[in-house]
Enzyme design. Sequence first.
Site, PDB file in Angstrom:
ATOM      1  N   TYR A  64       0.850  -1.196   0.000  1.00  0.00           N
ATOM      2  CA  TYR A  64       0.000   0.000   0.000  1.00  0.00           C
ATOM      3  C   TYR A  64       0.883   1.242   0.000  1.00  0.00           C
ATOM      4  O   TYR A  64       1.907   1.265   0.692  1.00  0.00           O
ATOM      5  CB  TYR A  64      -0.907   0.020   1.233  1.00  0.00           C
ATOM      6  CG  TYR A  64      -2.299  -0.479   0.924  1.00  0.00           C
ATOM      7  CD1 TYR A  64      -3.077   0.172  -0.025  1.00  0.00           C
ATOM      8  CD2 TYR A  64      -2.824  -1.595   1.561  1.00  0.00           C
ATOM      9  CE1 TYR A  64      -4.341  -0.278  -0.330  1.00  0.00           C
ATOM     10  CE2 TYR A  64      -4.104  -2.052   1.254  1.00  0.00           C
ATOM     11  CZ  TYR A  64      -4.861  -1.389   0.307  1.00  0.00           C
ATOM     12  OH  TYR A  64      -6.100  -1.826  -0.001  1.00  0.00           O
ATOM     13  N   GLU A  66      -0.583   4.876  -0.431  1.00  0.00           N
ATOM     14  CA  GLU A  66      -1.323   6.127  -0.626  1.00  0.00           C
ATOM     15  C   GLU A  66      -0.434   7.325  -0.297  1.00  0.00           C
ATOM     16  O   GLU A  66       0.380   7.250   0.639  1.00  0.00           O
ATOM     17  CB  GLU A  66      -2.568   6.172   0.284  1.00  0.00           C
ATOM     18  CG  GLU A  66      -3.776   5.511  -0.325  1.00  0.00           C
ATOM     19  CD  GLU A  66      -3.894   4.054   0.051  1.00  0.00           C
ATOM     20  OE1 GLU A  66      -2.847   3.429   0.328  1.00  0.00           O
ATOM     21  OE2 GLU A  66      -5.025   3.556   0.078  1.00  0.00           O
ATOM     22  N   ASP A 241      -7.145  14.514 -23.858  1.00  0.00           N
ATOM     23  CA  ASP A 241      -6.996  13.094 -23.551  1.00  0.00           C
ATOM     24  C   ASP A 241      -6.248  12.488 -24.744  1.00  0.00           C
ATOM     25  O   ASP A 241      -6.826  12.287 -25.818  1.00  0.00           O
ATOM     26  CB  ASP A 241      -8.390  12.477 -23.382  1.00  0.00           C
ATOM     27  CG  ASP A 241      -8.342  10.984 -23.120  1.00  0.00           C
ATOM     28  OD1 ASP A 241      -7.282  10.379 -23.343  1.00  0.00           O
ATOM     29  OD2 ASP A 241      -9.378  10.433 -22.706  1.00  0.00           O
ATOM     30  N   THR A 270      -3.656   6.992 -21.357  1.00  0.00           N
ATOM     31  CA  THR A 270      -3.362   5.651 -20.886  1.00  0.00           C
ATOM     32  C   THR A 270      -1.920   5.372 -21.273  1.00  0.00           C
ATOM     33  O   THR A 270      -1.322   6.112 -22.059  1.00  0.00           O
ATOM     34  CB  THR A 270      -4.283   4.596 -21.537  1.00  0.00           C
ATOM     35  OG1 THR A 270      -4.265   4.777 -22.946  1.00  0.00           O
ATOM     36  CG2 THR A 270      -5.701   4.709 -21.012  1.00  0.00           C
ATOM     37  N   LYS A 273      -1.552   1.941 -24.950  1.00  0.00           N
ATOM     38  CA  LYS A 273      -1.968   1.930 -26.363  1.00  0.00           C
ATOM     39  C   LYS A 273      -0.726   2.161 -27.228  1.00  0.00           C
ATOM     40  O   LYS A 273       0.189   1.365 -27.168  1.00  0.00           O
ATOM     41  CB  LYS A 273      -3.063   2.970 -26.587  1.00  0.00           C
ATOM     42  CG  LYS A 273      -4.351   2.666 -25.783  1.00  0.00           C
ATOM     43  CD  LYS A 273      -5.469   3.603 -26.158  1.00  0.00           C
ATOM     44  CE  LYS A 273      -6.790   3.259 -25.485  1.00  0.00           C
ATOM     45  NZ  LYS A 273      -6.919   3.791 -24.119  1.00  0.00           N
ATOM     46  N   ARG A 279      -0.858  -1.676 -18.800  1.00  0.00           N
ATOM     47  CA  ARG A 279      -2.228  -1.165 -18.735  1.00  0.00           C
ATOM     48  C   ARG A 279      -2.321  -0.172 -17.573  1.00  0.00           C
ATOM     49  O   ARG A 279      -2.105  -0.552 -16.412  1.00  0.00           O
ATOM     50  CB  ARG A 279      -3.166  -2.356 -18.502  1.00  0.00           C
ATOM     51  CG  ARG A 279      -4.629  -2.084 -18.652  1.00  0.00           C
ATOM     52  CD  ARG A 279      -5.365  -3.373 -18.937  1.00  0.00           C
ATOM     53  NE  ARG A 279      -5.051  -3.824 -20.285  1.00  0.00           N
ATOM     54  CZ  ARG A 279      -5.599  -3.331 -21.394  1.00  0.00           C
ATOM     55  NH1 ARG A 279      -6.521  -2.398 -21.325  1.00  0.00           N
ATOM     56  NH2 ARG A 279      -5.242  -3.786 -22.570  1.00  0.00           N
TER      57      ARG A 279
HETATM   58  N1  DSN Z   1     -11.427   1.139 -25.039  1.00  0.00           N
HETATM   59  C1  DSN Z   1     -10.504   2.070 -25.607  1.00  0.00           C
HETATM   60  C2  DSN Z   1     -10.519   2.021 -27.101  1.00  0.00           C
HETATM   61  O1  DSN Z   1     -10.634   0.940 -27.624  1.00  0.00           O
HETATM   62  O2  DSN Z   1     -10.387   3.041 -27.752  1.00  0.00           O
HETATM   63  C3  DSN Z   1     -10.712   3.454 -25.141  1.00  0.00           C
HETATM   64  O3  DSN Z   1     -11.056   3.482 -23.815  1.00  0.00           O
END
Ligand code: DSN
Length: 478
Positions: A64, A66, A241, A270, A273, A279
Amino acid sequence: MSRNAESTAFRSALEVVRGVEPRVADAIAAELADQRESLKLIASENYASPATLLAMGNWFSDKYAEGTVGRRFYAGCQNVDTVEALATEHAQELFGASHAYVQPHSGIDANLVAFWAVLADRVESPALRKAQARQVNDLTEADWFALRRELGNQRMLGMSLDAGGHLTHGFRPNISGKMFDQRSYGTDPATGLIDYDRVAEAAREFKPLILVAGYSAYPRKVNFRIMREIADSVGATFMVDMAHFAGLVAGKVFTGDFDPVPHAHIVTTTTHKSLRGPRGGMVLCGPELADQVDRGCPMVLGGPLPHVMAAKAVALAEARRPDFADYAQRIVDNAQALADGLLRRGATLVTGGTDNHLVLIDVSGYGLTGRQAEQALLDSGIVTNRNSVPQDPNGAWYTSGIRIGTPALTTRGLGATEMDATAELIHTVLSQTTPGTGPDGAPSKAKYVLDPAVAESVGKQAADLLTPFPLYPAVDLG
Ligand code: DSN
């Protein structure tokens, strides 16, 4: 890491898991086999490096932590501090951001942290100021009511879902749509492109607290300088974003007006990607919002995931290497080769092409819904996802589009020649699939007819295309 070391590491890990629950070990091994065999064109997926994957499977998961680096609510966080500080430093250097917060567990978490930071910074509320000054006991019931009313009554302007915007940018099925009074800007019906004059008009009319840019299905660059000017003209906070295209920003393919970091007040992403990390999520901002952003946990996040922060540090270090810029450029080159191949064969593409990592096919040109096309492609070994197109007559479930992206196949090493071959396979499947009927003989938006021999032949060709580009070549599970 030597090839031998990678095999040994993953084999040993599976052996240990197999000793407790063999079905989990089998599922993990089966996942690798499936990913190796499929032509993965899901625009939001990728393959993280072995070092990134291995950094996640350890005892950091047990801790933990925090708080923030050097200021934790639990004892014994010195090693968590080390990896969080490293991830933060790599993120700041990579993106040229003065502040990075690497704790968000996902994209929605990163967005919630950003929304909260902006609300806390911008909303004029005596009750909120008292709460922030930790004078919670001084707050009356009336203060709490005022606080809820003030925070829950703010406006957000974001890209519409069918134009490629994201659910977390104020849409009803998501908590952001319940937190904010939302309005959206679409794209020009003739070109499919963002019309900045229309965005400016919407901003003038609606006067949002937050103007959001960013997308999950828009195949073009966004001019963040213009968007910032629009935000400034109405006193809005400008948030980007960049989850889908963070790898293109990191790899300096998107620079100048197209790099969100110098233009936005706050940027979320994120990490899994096009950025090719574990992730998770992340927030970047300037000094004005930094304190609020650092309150993400406990405000909207649970305890940070130190094992994932360790993996973020590894992946961000990888993204700072010169070869990542080459990778990012190849993602875009491949997407353009795929788009050109599809256009030459007669496909209809939203906006007529791409200048990022994704292509959106309007499959109504083939007489199909997105759902029919997605399943027919899957039967043929091609993994994609259905997606709305602008003003989609088939709604968000059946849709009229197929979204395809190149980050994953580019990681495997496929190039322009293979993209043209992929376009041929996609076109073959879509042109040979016809809509089916339901049990009552009525037209169905889900059923389709595809000769199994065609699906099998395409599947074989897709597998052949992948053979020279093995996935995780150094990992032999035996
Ligand atoms: N689920 C993602 C996508 O496929 O674009 C975005 O959150």
